[in-house]
Design a protein around this motif. Structure first.
Motif, PDB file in Angstrom:
ATOM      1  N   ILE A   1       2.317   1.664  -3.678  1.00 17.33           N
ATOM      2  CA  ILE A   1       1.004   2.288  -4.264  1.00 17.33           C
ATOM      3  C   ILE A   1       0.937   3.385  -4.071  1.00 17.33           C
ATOM      4  O   ILE A   1       1.008   4.356  -4.797  1.00 17.33           O
ATOM      5  CB  ILE A   1       0.175   1.294  -4.488  1.00 17.33           C
ATOM      6  N   SER A   2       0.848   4.134  -2.375  1.00 14.24           N
ATOM      7  CA  SER A   2       0.202   4.677  -3.135  1.00 14.24           C
ATOM      8  C   SER A   2       1.283   6.695  -3.345  1.00 14.24           C
ATOM      9  O   SER A   2       1.331   7.608  -3.999  1.00 14.24           O
ATOM     10  CB  SER A   2       0.097   5.429  -1.154  1.00 14.24           C
ATOM     11  N   ASP A   3       2.784   5.617  -3.311  1.00  7.29           N
ATOM     12  CA  ASP A   3       3.877   7.064  -3.686  1.00  7.29           C
ATOM     13  C   ASP A   3       3.800   6.978  -4.798  1.00  7.29           C
ATOM     14  O   ASP A   3       4.607   7.383  -5.566  1.00  7.29           O
ATOM     15  CB  ASP A   3       5.418   6.677  -2.402  1.00  7.29           C
ATOM     16  N   GLY A   4       3.907   5.887  -5.904  1.00  2.00           N
ATOM     17  CA  GLY A   4       3.789   5.930  -6.935  1.00  2.00           C
ATOM     18  C   GLY A   4       4.928   5.162  -7.388  1.00  2.00           C
ATOM     19  O   GLY A   4       5.145   4.956  -8.467  1.00  2.00           O
ATOM     20  N   ASP A   5       5.490   3.962  -6.769  1.00  2.00           N
ATOM     21  CA  ASP A   5       6.663   3.412  -7.353  1.00  2.00           C
ATOM     22  C   ASP A   5       6.900   2.103  -7.790  1.00  2.00           C
ATOM     23  O   ASP A   5       7.540   1.196  -7.654  1.00  2.00           O
ATOM     24  CB  ASP A   5       7.557   3.454  -5.533  1.00  2.00           C
ATOM     25  N   LEU A   6       5.533   1.400  -7.944  1.00  2.00           N
ATOM     26  CA  LEU A   6       5.795   0.397  -8.501  1.00  2.00           C
ATOM     27  C   LEU A   6       4.429   0.183 -10.535  1.00  2.00           C
ATOM     28  O   LEU A   6       4.980  -0.523 -10.937  1.00  2.00           O
ATOM     29  CB  LEU A   6       4.159  -0.755  -8.047  1.00  2.00           C
ATOM     30  N   SER A   7       5.345   1.486 -10.366  1.00  2.00           N
ATOM     31  CA  SER A   7       4.713   1.617 -11.758  1.00  2.00           C
ATOM     32  C   SER A   7       6.135   0.929 -13.269  1.00  2.00           C
ATOM     33  O   SER A   7       7.264   0.831 -12.698  1.00  2.00           O
ATOM     34  CB  SER A   7       5.079   2.713 -12.213  1.00  2.00           C
TER      35      SER A   7
ATOM     36  N   ARG B   1       6.984   2.574 -19.116  1.00  2.00           N
ATOM     37  CA  ARG B   1       6.632   3.146 -20.918  1.00  2.00           C
ATOM     38  C   ARG B   1       6.515   2.156 -21.714  1.00  2.00           C
ATOM     39  O   ARG B   1       7.994   0.924 -21.532  1.00  2.00           O
ATOM     40  CB  ARG B   1       6.858   4.026 -21.200  1.00  2.00           C
TER      41      ARG B   1
ATOM     42  N   SER C   1       0.278  -1.231  -0.109  1.00  2.00           N
ATOM     43  CA  SER C   1      -0.240  -0.511   0.258  1.00  2.00           C
ATOM     44  C   SER C   1       0.520   1.035   0.371  1.00  2.00           C
ATOM     45  O   SER C   1       0.315   2.094  -1.129  1.00  2.00           O
ATOM     46  CB  SER C   1      -1.076  -0.260   1.436  1.00  2.00           C
ATOM     47  N   GLN C   2       2.087   1.317   0.553  1.00  2.00           N
ATOM     48  CA  GLN C   2       2.652   2.343   1.626  1.00  2.00           C
ATOM     49  C   GLN C   2       3.821   3.009  -0.675  1.00  2.00           C
ATOM     50  O   GLN C   2       3.502   3.921  -1.134  1.00  2.00           O
ATOM     51  CB  GLN C   2       4.010   2.004   1.460  1.00  2.00           C
TER      52      GLN C   2
END
Length: 292
Positions: A34-40, A43, A31-32
């Protein structure tokens, strides 16, 4: 009977509790991130994956036989900048790869030996059944714990700044980190000895050195050799990456290949690493089996 049932219940309850705590920890981590957007995935991950896999599937060493003997590099206006024989270029690269492989093996070998020598007295001091002075035991244990806690790469980064670039920094980095592992393994091997035999020799007036060489050393030598081979094998894998920080060996070629996106050459280097580690693993397994 009732006591066994109670112990069994609390044992299962304790395991379930730990499993629940672990599951909560995983959820919090996910959850941490994902919330920080680090699981991208970045492209075009599938397109990039297919392109990389395609280049990996053709290791560069195949150019020794199938490479273009007259590869032209042309500018945007059609001017030929240079011409190279890919077969000759790749042959020279493989010669450099062979030298880097030997450097990596040397770093792992010398670093492992130095670590074992440094760890032996510390492992003897931390073995509880030898009853070493408490202050010395605590100091030795603290040294081993610190050495084991700091990663080889961290030691390498520090040592490169102290002794400079080259294999020396890699050898010392391997030695300092592996000293903690060796010390723990040596100590546990000594603690498996029969304390009665040690007490019997001590009772007749034998000194610490006599006890060590007459009772402890003959008994634990096969385990020491087995532990040394195991850590040595691990250090061969570990030393392949030390070149990334300037310690020489295969890591330098890995760094060059990745920075230039030369996946074919990276594939060649990885194949060499797999062959090196697998060969040593098979050899050490036979030696350990013979010592068992």
């Amino acid at each position: 009977m009732l006591q066994r049932l109670v112990a069994h219940f609390f044992g299962r309850f304790g395991f379930l509790s730990l499993s629940l705590v672990y599951a909560c920890l995983v959820v919090v981590c996910l959850s941490q991130l994902i919330s920080d957007g680090d699981l991208s995935l970045g492209r075009r991950p599938l397109q990039n994956l297919m392109q990389t896999a395609t280049e990996f599937s053709y290791p560069s060493f195949l150019d020794v036989w199938f490479g273009n003997p007259r590869l032209e590099y042309v500018s945007s206006d059609g001017t030929v900048l240079r011409v190279e024989n890919r077969r000759v270029v790749e042959t020279n690269y493989l010669l450099g790869l062979a030298r880097a492989t030997w450097t990596t093996f040397s770093i792992a070998t010398l670093g492992s030996l130095l670590a074992a020598v440094l760890a032996l007295p510390l492992g003897v001091l931390t073995a509880r059944n030898l009853a070493a002075p408490r202050s010395l035991r605590y100091i030795a244990k603290a040294v081993l714990d610190v050495a084991r806690s700091i990663h080889t790469l961290v030691f390498g980064l520090v040592l490169v700044g102290i002794v400079g670039l080259g294999p020396t920094a890699g050898i010392l980095a391997i030695a300092l980190h592996s000293m903690g592992t060796y010390g723990k393994l040596f100590s546990e091997s000594i603690e498996t000895l029969d304390i009665a035999a040690i007490d019997a020799v001590r009772a007749v007036g034998a000194g610490p050195m006599q006890i060590f060489f007459n009772v402890i050393w003959p008994s634990v030598l096969p385990q020491f050799v087995s532990n040394h081979l195991y850590v040595w094998e691990f250090n061969i894998r570990d030393s392949t990456i030390l070149g990334v920080i300037g310690a020489g060996g295969l890591g330098l070629l890995i760094s060059e290949a990745t920075s230039l996106f030369q996946w074919g050459r990276l594939s060649t280097v990885l194949i060499v690493i797999v062959i090196l580690v697998s060969s040593f693993d098979a050899l050490s397994r036979r030696i350990r089996k013979a010592l068992a």
